[in-house]
Design a protein around this motif. Structure first.
Motif, PDB file in Angstrom:
ATOM      1  N   PRO A 248       0.827  -1.234  -0.001  1.00 56.15           N
ATOM      2  CA  PRO A 248       0.027  -0.064  -0.040  1.00 56.15           C
ATOM      3  C   PRO A 248       0.817   1.167  -0.171  1.00 56.15           C
ATOM      4  CG  PRO A 248      -1.156  -1.681   1.462  1.00 56.15           C
ATOM      5  CD  PRO A 248       0.249  -2.115   0.982  1.00 56.15           C
ATOM      6  N   ARG A 249       1.872   1.192   0.904  1.00 60.89           N
ATOM      7  CA  ARG A 249       2.526   2.723   0.859  1.00 60.89           C
ATOM      8  C   ARG A 249       3.505   2.693  -0.413  1.00 60.89           C
ATOM      9  NH1 ARG A 249       3.923   5.142   5.240  1.00 60.89           N
ATOM     10  NH2 ARG A 249       5.737   5.676   4.685  1.00 60.89           N
ATOM     11  N   ALA A 250       4.086   1.721  -1.079  1.00 63.79           N
ATOM     12  CA  ALA A 250       4.437   1.948  -2.262  1.00 63.79           C
ATOM     13  C   ALA A 250       3.647   2.355  -3.590  1.00 63.79           C
ATOM     14  CB  ALA A 250       5.264   0.436  -2.747  1.00 63.79           C
ATOM     15  N   THR A 251       2.452   1.858  -3.357  1.00 62.52           N
ATOM     16  CA  THR A 251       1.336   2.330  -4.280  1.00 62.52           C
ATOM     17  C   THR A 251       1.171   3.739  -4.161  1.00 62.52           C
ATOM     18  OG1 THR A 251       0.283  -0.156  -4.369  1.00 62.52           O
ATOM     19  CG2 THR A 251      -0.844   2.062  -4.966  1.00 62.52           C
ATOM     20  N   ALA A 252       0.994   4.278  -3.014  1.00 58.88           N
ATOM     21  CA  ALA A 252       0.761   5.678  -2.671  1.00 58.88           C
ATOM     22  C   ALA A 252       1.978   6.400  -3.257  1.00 58.88           C
ATOM     23  CB  ALA A 252       0.430   5.978  -1.370  1.00 58.88           C
ATOM     24  N   VAL A 253       3.400   5.994  -2.960  1.00 65.01           N
ATOM     25  CA  VAL A 253       4.532   6.539  -3.432  1.00 65.01           C
ATOM     26  C   VAL A 253       4.578   6.706  -4.900  1.00 65.01           C
ATOM     27  CG1 VAL A 253       6.865   6.521  -3.428  1.00 65.01           C
ATOM     28  CG2 VAL A 253       5.818   5.997  -1.486  1.00 65.01           C
ATOM     29  N   ALA A 254       4.179   5.547  -5.634  1.00 62.74           N
ATOM     30  CA  ALA A 254       4.238   5.246  -6.992  1.00 62.74           C
ATOM     31  C   ALA A 254       3.261   6.369  -7.753  1.00 62.74           C
ATOM     32  CB  ALA A 254       4.072   4.161  -7.339  1.00 62.74           C
ATOM     33  N   GLY A 255       2.218   6.628  -7.065  1.00 65.72           N
ATOM     34  CA  GLY A 255       1.221   7.486  -7.548  1.00 65.72           C
ATOM     35  C   GLY A 255       1.566   8.988  -7.549  1.00 65.72           C
ATOM     36  N   TRP A 256       2.033   9.470  -6.178  1.00 68.00           N
ATOM     37  CA  TRP A 256       2.630  10.684  -6.035  1.00 68.00           C
ATOM     38  C   TRP A 256       3.915  10.849  -6.998  1.00 68.00           C
ATOM     39  CZ3 TRP A 256      -0.145  14.338  -4.679  1.00 68.00           C
ATOM     40  CH2 TRP A 256      -1.006  14.440  -3.671  1.00 68.00           C
ATOM     41  N   GLU A 257       4.874  10.069  -7.284  1.00 72.36           N
ATOM     42  CA  GLU A 257       5.891  10.187  -8.061  1.00 72.36           C
ATOM     43  C   GLU A 257       5.237  10.273  -9.521  1.00 72.36           C
ATOM     44  OE1 GLU A 257       9.237   7.476  -5.559  1.00 72.36           O
ATOM     45  OE2 GLU A 257       8.125   6.677  -7.150  1.00 72.36           O
ATOM     46  N   THR A 258       4.381   9.789  -9.975  1.00 70.57           N
ATOM     47  CA  THR A 258       3.904   9.895 -11.286  1.00 70.57           C
ATOM     48  C   THR A 258       3.317  11.301 -11.536  1.00 70.57           C
ATOM     49  OG1 THR A 258       3.262   7.525 -11.288  1.00 70.57           O
ATOM     50  CG2 THR A 258       2.107   9.080 -12.999  1.00 70.57           C
ATOM     51  N   ILE A 259       2.655  11.751 -10.481  1.00 67.34           N
ATOM     52  CA  ILE A 259       2.109  13.191 -10.575  1.00 67.34           C
ATOM     53  C   ILE A 259       3.570  14.076 -10.683  1.00 67.34           C
ATOM     54  CG2 ILE A 259       1.210  15.141  -9.421  1.00 67.34           C
ATOM     55  CD1 ILE A 259      -0.840  12.976  -8.466  1.00 67.34           C
ATOM     56  N   LEU A 260       4.488  13.623  -9.844  1.00 66.85           N
ATOM     57  CA  LEU A 260       5.801  14.871  -9.845  1.00 66.85           C
ATOM     58  C   LEU A 260       6.424  14.704 -11.049  1.00 66.85           C
ATOM     59  CD1 LEU A 260       7.536  16.544  -8.194  1.00 66.85           C
ATOM     60  CD2 LEU A 260       8.775  14.440  -7.322  1.00 66.85           C
ATOM     61  N   THR A 261       6.506  13.392 -11.608  1.00 66.64           N
ATOM     62  CA  THR A 261       7.122  13.172 -13.117  1.00 66.64           C
ATOM     63  C   THR A 261       6.477  14.077 -13.946  1.00 66.64           C
ATOM     64  OG1 THR A 261       7.956  10.977 -12.346  1.00 66.64           O
ATOM     65  CG2 THR A 261       8.039  11.671 -14.514  1.00 66.64           C
ATOM     66  N   ILE A 277      -5.770   9.453 -20.395  1.00 66.46           N
ATOM     67  CA  ILE A 277      -5.905   8.824 -19.116  1.00 66.46           C
ATOM     68  C   ILE A 277      -6.490   7.448 -19.163  1.00 66.46           C
ATOM     69  CG2 ILE A 277      -6.491  10.891 -18.056  1.00 66.46           C
ATOM     70  CD1 ILE A 277      -9.630  10.269 -18.306  1.00 66.46           C
ATOM     71  N   THR A 278      -6.952   6.864 -20.291  1.00 63.78           N
ATOM     72  CA  THR A 278      -7.367   5.486 -20.402  1.00 63.78           C
ATOM     73  C   THR A 278      -6.422   4.579 -20.878  1.00 63.78           C
ATOM     74  OG1 THR A 278      -8.061   5.816 -22.839  1.00 63.78           O
ATOM     75  CG2 THR A 278      -9.660   6.336 -21.082  1.00 63.78           C
ATOM     76  N   ARG A 279      -5.019   4.838 -21.020  1.00 65.04           N
ATOM     77  CA  ARG A 279      -4.241   4.002 -21.483  1.00 65.04           C
ATOM     78  C   ARG A 279      -3.563   2.988 -20.128  1.00 65.04           C
ATOM     79  NH1 ARG A 279      -0.912   7.138 -26.160  1.00 65.04           N
ATOM     80  NH2 ARG A 279      -2.943   7.585 -27.309  1.00 65.04           N
ATOM     81  N   PRO A 280      -3.087   1.845 -20.298  1.00 65.44           N
ATOM     82  CA  PRO A 280      -2.641   0.979 -19.336  1.00 65.44           C
ATOM     83  C   PRO A 280      -1.777   1.476 -18.237  1.00 65.44           C
ATOM     84  CG  PRO A 280      -3.150  -0.337 -21.403  1.00 65.44           C
ATOM     85  CD  PRO A 280      -3.183   1.214 -21.654  1.00 65.44           C
ATOM     86  N   ARG A 281      -0.731   2.188 -18.920  1.00 62.01           N
ATOM     87  CA  ARG A 281       0.653   2.656 -18.176  1.00 62.01           C
ATOM     88  C   ARG A 281       0.058   3.523 -17.065  1.00 62.01           C
ATOM     89  NH1 ARG A 281       5.811   2.149 -17.854  1.00 62.01           N
ATOM     90  NH2 ARG A 281       6.989   4.155 -17.263  1.00 62.01           N
ATOM     91  N   PHE A 282      -1.029   4.774 -17.553  1.00 58.46           N
ATOM     92  CA  PHE A 282      -1.385   5.815 -16.607  1.00 58.46           C
ATOM     93  C   PHE A 282      -2.443   5.183 -15.733  1.00 58.46           C
ATOM     94  CE2 PHE A 282      -4.105   9.097 -15.569  1.00 58.46           C
ATOM     95  CZ  PHE A 282      -3.270  10.217 -15.457  1.00 58.46           C
ATOM     96  N   LYS A 283      -2.971   4.411 -16.214  1.00 51.99           N
ATOM     97  CA  LYS A 283      -4.202   3.802 -15.234  1.00 51.99           C
ATOM     98  C   LYS A 283      -3.384   2.940 -14.075  1.00 51.99           C
ATOM     99  CE  LYS A 283      -8.135   2.431 -16.494  1.00 51.99           C
ATOM    100  NZ  LYS A 283      -9.123   1.807 -17.341  1.00 51.99           N
ATOM    101  N   SER A 284      -2.410   2.116 -14.405  1.00 47.50           N
ATOM    102  CA  SER A 284      -1.504   1.525 -13.209  1.00 47.50           C
ATOM    103  C   SER A 284      -0.740   2.291 -12.474  1.00 47.50           C
ATOM    104  CB  SER A 284      -0.675   0.412 -14.194  1.00 47.50           C
ATOM    105  OG  SER A 284       0.582   1.210 -14.921  1.00 47.50           O
ATOM    106  N   LYS A 285      -0.228   3.424 -13.066  1.00 45.28           N
ATOM    107  CA  LYS A 285       0.616   4.122 -12.273  1.00 45.28           C
ATOM    108  C   LYS A 285      -0.419   5.222 -11.342  1.00 45.28           C
ATOM    109  CE  LYS A 285       4.860   3.683 -13.434  1.00 45.28           C
ATOM    110  NZ  LYS A 285       5.936   3.607 -12.532  1.00 45.28           N
ATOM    111  N   VAL A 286      -1.469   5.707 -11.623  1.00 45.46           N
ATOM    112  CA  VAL A 286      -2.266   6.898 -11.262  1.00 45.46           C
ATOM    113  C   VAL A 286      -3.708   6.425 -11.014  1.00 45.46           C
ATOM    114  CG1 VAL A 286      -3.040   9.210 -11.294  1.00 45.46           C
ATOM    115  CG2 VAL A 286      -1.006   8.688 -12.222  1.00 45.46           C
TER     116      VAL A 286
END
Length: 1229
Positions: A248-261, A277-286
């Motif tokens: 769960p923590r890694a998921t939260a970090v990954a989401g914020w890192e995607t926004i930061l990137t 926003i419908t593409r798999p990579r975006f949906k998996s990250k954010v």
């Protein structure tokens, strides 16, 4: 036996234990009894604190002292909690440079640096925002935008010390244990600082240490780009929906890192492509939901639809412009940079957690966040290395009962030490002297908790408490005990609460009287007087009274007993005051070295003898003698000095009501020179007695003689009021007795002593004599009677009894009336010393605790055929011996006193040489002035009721002297109250009947009594209604006349019924045990929807039902209130042109007090006929001119309310308020 010296600690206990601590009272007494043995003096010398001033601390109540001090402060640990939520951490944020890039519009180093709001702005992850926080030592204050509401600390004193804490700051040792910070809210503009705050307007709170040059600036939270609630929602969403391959923590970090990137790529790589926003990579990250959409919209990435050929499209995020040459690009660029720093700081702090990210490798961040907690705590003096923690006794840890006390002293419980607690207390008293007693109460609360919980109280704290109490510091319990010692309180000797309405003169006189009475028990007198001295000093300190402090200092004495006082002056106890003063002067002249002891002896004698003459001599050095000061203004009416407890008698007699009625005054004053012999020689036969009736009955020979004596004394008083030059006149005690005590009272006293003396009675009067003596208008229109002990007792409709003979009023037993005397004691405001003395002594003389309870039967309309039958002889009721007398054995309420006076005046003025008189005879001034005629009409409420009571009397005419207005509810005027009197429902033989009253003949003087005594059925107690009844200078009685227009009366009756119904509905919805219902429903719905104490699901249906019901009730109230206003206006419009029966207001009687059983009376009289816009206020011996605005003022919220109004018929010259002898009008012969 000499008096004991005044103790440092009070002789009484410090008060009962607080309820929250529990425990038996005996245990608490045992604990507090050890306080007298605590510690040695000098605890404050062990505490490092400067700036204290002994004189200022002793005169803490002086406003001049308050103006010099900055007010309450806090110690550094509490300041640290105040600056920012102690559960949140602040971080210093810095950035590292990106690798060099040739991409256009790359942010410069200055842009990145200034994206942080200010060099002194610190990031809070929980708020996703910033706090401006600056602390420094400077002899120059930051620029203030306004003058502070409280004074700034002494700047010269602050400049002498750089800082209260820190090594080497004070080479000769710290002058103060720590800082003492004072807050000045929103006092500094951050844009005026150097460097300035450049991101908009920002006002800062200023904290100044009053002891050194340190100051601190702090802002409220400066919001970040992404609101904290939105950031929390995004994080919670990721934590609750982790990716399959991440924690769960890694998921939260990954989401914020995607926004930061995404933000990073837009700023440093000039990435301008859309983000589907419908593409798999975006949906998996954010992922994608409404929260994600809001996050991107806020940072500047709007969602748009992209066309994919002619027939397809997809949703994508569009990058914002960042070209600094355009306003739009510059604004987007600034927001993105701030968001980049905040998200980076959030990730930097989040990654510091020890919780595992498993095998997830976080991205490299260009933002660094370091905690500044230690730094700013050290800067303001709150660090653990500066103020240790963990010294609070274990039993007190987590005790929420002490939270208020810790906060009031400016300290946190976790940083407790005896030194810091003592410093906090002394610093608060130094800087906020006005609340010294509040701070001592909180200090004592903490120490008391330690004692009660069995913790060891440090010796130094014990000593501090003793030292402070020796300086007369007190708690509310101490004040209560002091007031009780002086005799205050409902159950005290005085029967009066010690509140702001009690003046200093009365308190001083209560103290003197109690000290004087202490000598009645010589064995305990020294201890008792010492306790009284201490009690007065505590009360004087609490009230901040210079007058009481002077009285205490001048009169407390050294402990000399009366025997020693007389012995010192070498005079016998029976010496008169003139001789005593002569001997005193001789002793002083012969032995000047003993002058102080001689003065002390004279002071003790003045106290024991209660001599104002001796007190004035001691105060001025001159003998005032027995002369009085004359009133230089002959135009002013004269007041009456009190005779014991006869304040209400004064409201009737003092150069006002009776005296202002011209015809009555002239009739009475003609008897001013009748001597006792002429009264005794008056001859009248039995036939004479049979031909005259007063109050519907025959009078006895005894009553005639008694009445003539009363009027003779009253005439002498009136003569003095006309000719006397003194500002106030003292009535004869016999006059007061005759006014207060009725003939029936005297006969009952005689019967108790030696049977009934009928030597003055004849066969013609014996039967009538046995009928219970009525007073005027005493029958009741209500089954609820107020207690006889009430000084505002209800008076009923006139003549609601038999057709020919007035019914007797329910009469309390003599013991009950004696108790009423005690209950009616007036509170001591605006009284002279002598008046206060008499009141105190009379109050103490009454000790009965009985309470009278009148119960009267409902009013019954009797059959005419039975009305003339002689009533059976009632047996005399036995009277218990009653010791609770108030000078004359009993005391009646105001209406009884007035009735008794009017009865005696009418009786004394009977003309036994003339023709027989009837009830309608208007030759008597009393009948002519006060009495009118009314017609009572009894009708059924239903046809069935009428058919079963055909023998009832349905109409009769009666005389009346008063009209009665029941005062129970707010929002009524005098017409509303009278309307209820003239149209009411009564109970007759178990059936309800409508009683309609109309006025056939109106008197010159119209008396309207406002019946304020009400009965609470829930508590079974009588209470005084404080409701405001609106009245004006003129009242029109046309609508109540028997001759009034029938159509208007019928229409008025219909409207009045609707108005009463509407008001009743409003009352039901707003008053009562569970009312008001609208707010109750709203509060219940709010509680049910938000409560978390019980784990229950919210019943949405119930909550919605409650909310709907609340809206319905609110709407009903609005409708009914608007209806009452409309109906009231319609009612007044009907009668607006009916002004022939006009009356002008002439007198207003006032009762001040919250209880119907006791209070103070005063009286307003209009200056007729000379100056109708001016009024006089008669308050015992004081008579002052007041404006009509004071008389007609809205009394809402006050306990001083009118209880009787007197109107004079317009155009009638019955009133002459000022009637004084003017020697200039006497022609020289």
């Amino acid at each position: 036996m000499d008096e004991e010296p005044i103790p440092n600690d009070p002789p009484t206990q410090w008060g009962e234990p607080s309820a929250e601590w529990g425990g038996a009272a005996a245990d608490w007494d045992a604990i507090t009894s050890t306080v007298d043995n605590w510690g040695e003096p000098g605890a404050t010398r062990k505490i490092a604190i400067d700036g204290r001033d002994e004189n200022e601390e002793l005169r803490w109540f002086d406003p001049a002292v308050h103006a010099l001090r900055p007010g309450p402060g806090v110690l550094p640990p509490l300041l640290a909690d105040v600056l920012h939520d102690p559960d949140h951490a602040l971080y210093s944020v810095s950035t590292q440079p990106h690798p060099p890039s040739t991409t256009p519009h790359v942010p410069s180093a200055d842009e990145v640096r200034t994206a942080i709001p200010h060099p002194n702005a610190y990031y809070c992850r929980e708020h996703n925002g910033w706090v401006f926080l600056l602390w420094r030592s400077s002899s120059v204050l930051p620029p203030l935008i306004k003058d502070p509401e409280t004074p700034l600390p002494d700047q010269a004193r602050r400049k002498r010390t750089t800082s209260c804490v820190g090594d080497g700051e004070q080479p000769f040792g710290p002058a103060n244990l720590t800082h003492h910070w004072h807050r000045y809210e929103k006092a500094v503009d951050a844009t005026k600082l150097n460097p300035p705050y450049t991101h908009g307007e920002l006002l800062l709170d200023l904290y100044l240490c009053c002891q050194c040059s340190m100051y601190c600036l702090v802002s409220d939270v400066i919001p970040g780009v992404i609101p904290a609630s939105l950031a929390d929602a995004f994080t919670r969403d990721k934590l609750s929906h982790p990716a399959i391959d991440k924690t769960p923590r890694a998921t939260a970090v990954a989401g914020w890192e995607t926004i930061l990137t995404i933000i990073d790529n837009r700023l440093w790589r000039n990435e301008t492509r859309s983000l589907p926003i419908t593409r798999p990579r975006f949906k998996s990250k954010v992922g994608w939901n409404d929260t994600v959409r809001q996050v991107f919209e806020i940072v500047g990435f709007p969602l748009q639809e992209l066309q994919q050929g002619q027939n397809s499209s997809e949703l994508a995020l569009q990058p914002p412009p960042i070209d600094p040459s355009t306003p739009e690009g510059k604004a987007s660029r600034t927001k993105l940079l701030r968001a980049w720093i905040e998200v980076g700081a959030w990730l930097a702090i989040f990654q510091k957690s020890k919780e595992s990210l498993r095998d997830y490798n976080p991205m490299v961040l260009y933002v660094k966040a370091d905690s500044v907690r230690d730094m700013y705590q050290t800067g303001i003096g709150a660090h653990v290395s500066q103020i240790p923690r963990g010294m609070l006794p274990p039993a007190l840890v987590g005790s929420s009962d002490l939270d208020e006390s810790w906060e009031a002293l400016g300290i946190t419980p976790s940083t407790y030490s005896w030194e810091l607690l003592a410093f906090a207390y002394l610093a608060q008293c130094r800087c906020d002297p006005a609340n010294t007693m509040v701070y001592f109460t909180h200090l004592w609360t903490i120490v008391k908790a330690m004692m009660h919980l069995g913790q060891n109280v440090p010796q130094e704290l014990q000593t501090l408490i003793v030292e402070e109490r020796s300086r007369y510091r007190l708690t509310p319990d101490d004040l209560y005990d002091a007031a009780k010692t002086l005799g205050f309180g409902r159950d005290g000797e005085l029967g009066v609460e010690l509140d702001s309405e009690v003046d200093d003169d009365f308190i001083a006189q209560a103290w003197r009287s109690a000290r004087q009475r202490a000598w009645q028990n010589p064995a305990n007198a020294p201890t008792r007087r010492a306790g009284l001295n201490h009690a007065l000093r505590l009360v004087a300190e609490y009230r901040g009274s210079e007058k009481l402090l002077k009285v205490w200092n001048d009169e407390k004495g050294t402990g000399m007993s009366p025997e020693n006082a007389y012995s010192t002056l070498e005079v016998p106890r029976e010496v008169d005051e003139t001789m005593l003063l002569t001997v005193f002067s001789m002793r002083i002249e012969d032995q000047p070295s003993q002058a102080e002891r001689m003065r002390e002896a004279l002071s003790v004698i003045a106290e024991v003898s209660n001599s104002d003459r001796l007190r004035q001599f001691l105060a001025t050095g001159q003998d005032p003698g027995d002369g009085t000061v004359t009133n230089a203004s002959p135009e002013m009416p004269r007041g009456l000095n009190q005779l014991g407890n006869t304040c209400y008698l004064n409201s009737l007699l003092q150069a006002c009501y009776f005296y202002t009625i011209k015809d009555l005054r002239e009739a009475i004053i003609s008897l001013a020179h009748a001597d006792a012999k002429s009264l005794d020689d008056s001859k009248f036969t039995d036939d004479d007695l049979k031909r005259h009736r007063v109050g519907g009955r025959l009078v006895t020979r005894r009553e005639i003689m008694r009445s003539k004596k009363f009027v003779n004394l009253l005439a002498e008083l009136f003569f003095n009021m006309e000719y006397c030059e003194n500002p106030a006149i003292t009535p004869e005690i016999e006059l007061a007795k005759l006014a207060l005590v009725t003939t029936q009272d005297e006969e009952e006293d005689d019967a108790d002593k030696a049977g009934t003396d009928s030597s003055n009675d004849t066969d013609a009067t014996l039967v009538d004599d046995m009928v219970p003596r009525p007073t005027y208008d005493r029958a009741s229109s209500s089954p609820l009677q107020s207690p006889a002990g009430s000084v505002l007792g209800k008076r009923s409709r006139d003549g609601d009894s038999g057709m020919d003979v007035d019914a007797a009023a329910p009469t309390a037993s003599p013991s009950e009336r004696a108790e009423a005397t005690k209950a009616a004691s007036p509170p001591p405001t605006q009284q002279q010393t002598q008046d206060a003395t008499e009141f105190i002594e009379d109050a103490i003389a009454s000790s009965s605790k009985l309470r009278a309870t009148d119960t009267a039967a409902d009013v019954e309309m009797k059959d005419e055929t039975q009305a003339n039958k002689a009533p059976p002889l009632p047996p005399r009721r036995p009277r218990p011996t009653d010791e609770s007398v108030m000078m004359f054995g009993r005391q009646h309420d105001v209406s009884e006193c007035m009735d008794n006076c009017m009865f005696q005046i009418e009786t004394a003025l009977l003309d036994f040489q003339g023709m027989a008189t009837s009830e309608d005879d208007k030759t008597s001034p009393v009948k002519r002035l006060f009495y009118g005629k009314k017609r009572q009409r009894l009708t059924s409420l239903s046809p069935k009721d009428d058919a079963s009571h055909q023998s009832s009397i349905h109409e009769k005419e009666d005389l009346f002297s008063h009209l009665h207005v029941n005062v129970a509810d707010e929002g009524f005027d005098i017409y509303d109250g009278l309307a209820r009197y003239f149209d009411d429902v009564v109970e007759l033989e178990g059936q309800k009947k409508r009683m309609e009253v109309s006025l056939v003949d109106l008197p010159p003087l119209l008396q309207i009594q406002l019946q304020r005594v009400q009965f609470n059925r829930e508590t079974q107690q009588a209470y005084k209604s404080q409701a405001y009844v609106k009245f004006g200078e003129t009242i029109y009685m046309d609508r109540f006349l028997d001759s009034a227009n029938p159509e208007k009366k019928a229409r008025s009756k219909e409207i009045q019924a609707d108005l009463n119904a509407a008001r009743e509905r409003v009352q039901k919805l707003t008053t009562g045990k569970h009312a008001p219902f609208a707010s109750a429903l709203a509060n219940t719905a709010d509680f049910l929807s938000k409560q978390t104490a019980i784990d229950l699901p919210v019943d949405e249906v119930l909550v919605k039902s409650l909310q709907d019901e609340e809206k319905l009730v609110t709407e009903q109230l609005r409708v009914e209130r608007e209806k009452t206003v409309r109906l009231k206006q319609q009612l007044e419009d009907i009668w607006k042109d009916e002004t022939s029966a006009a009356y002008d207001l002439t007198s207003v009687f006032i009762h001040r007090g919250s209880s119907p059983s006791w209070g103070h009376y005063f009286f307003y009289s209009r200056n007729l006929p000379n100056n109708p816009d001016s009024w006089f206020k008669y308050n015992d011996s004081d008579v002052t001119a007041v404006s009509k605005d004071e008389v007609l003022a809205d009394t809402t919220g006050s306990t001083a309310n009118p209880y009787m109004l007197v109107f004079v018929r317009k155009g009638c010259d019955a009133i002459e308020t000022v009637h004084r002898f003017n020697p200039e009008t006497v022609e020289e012969e």
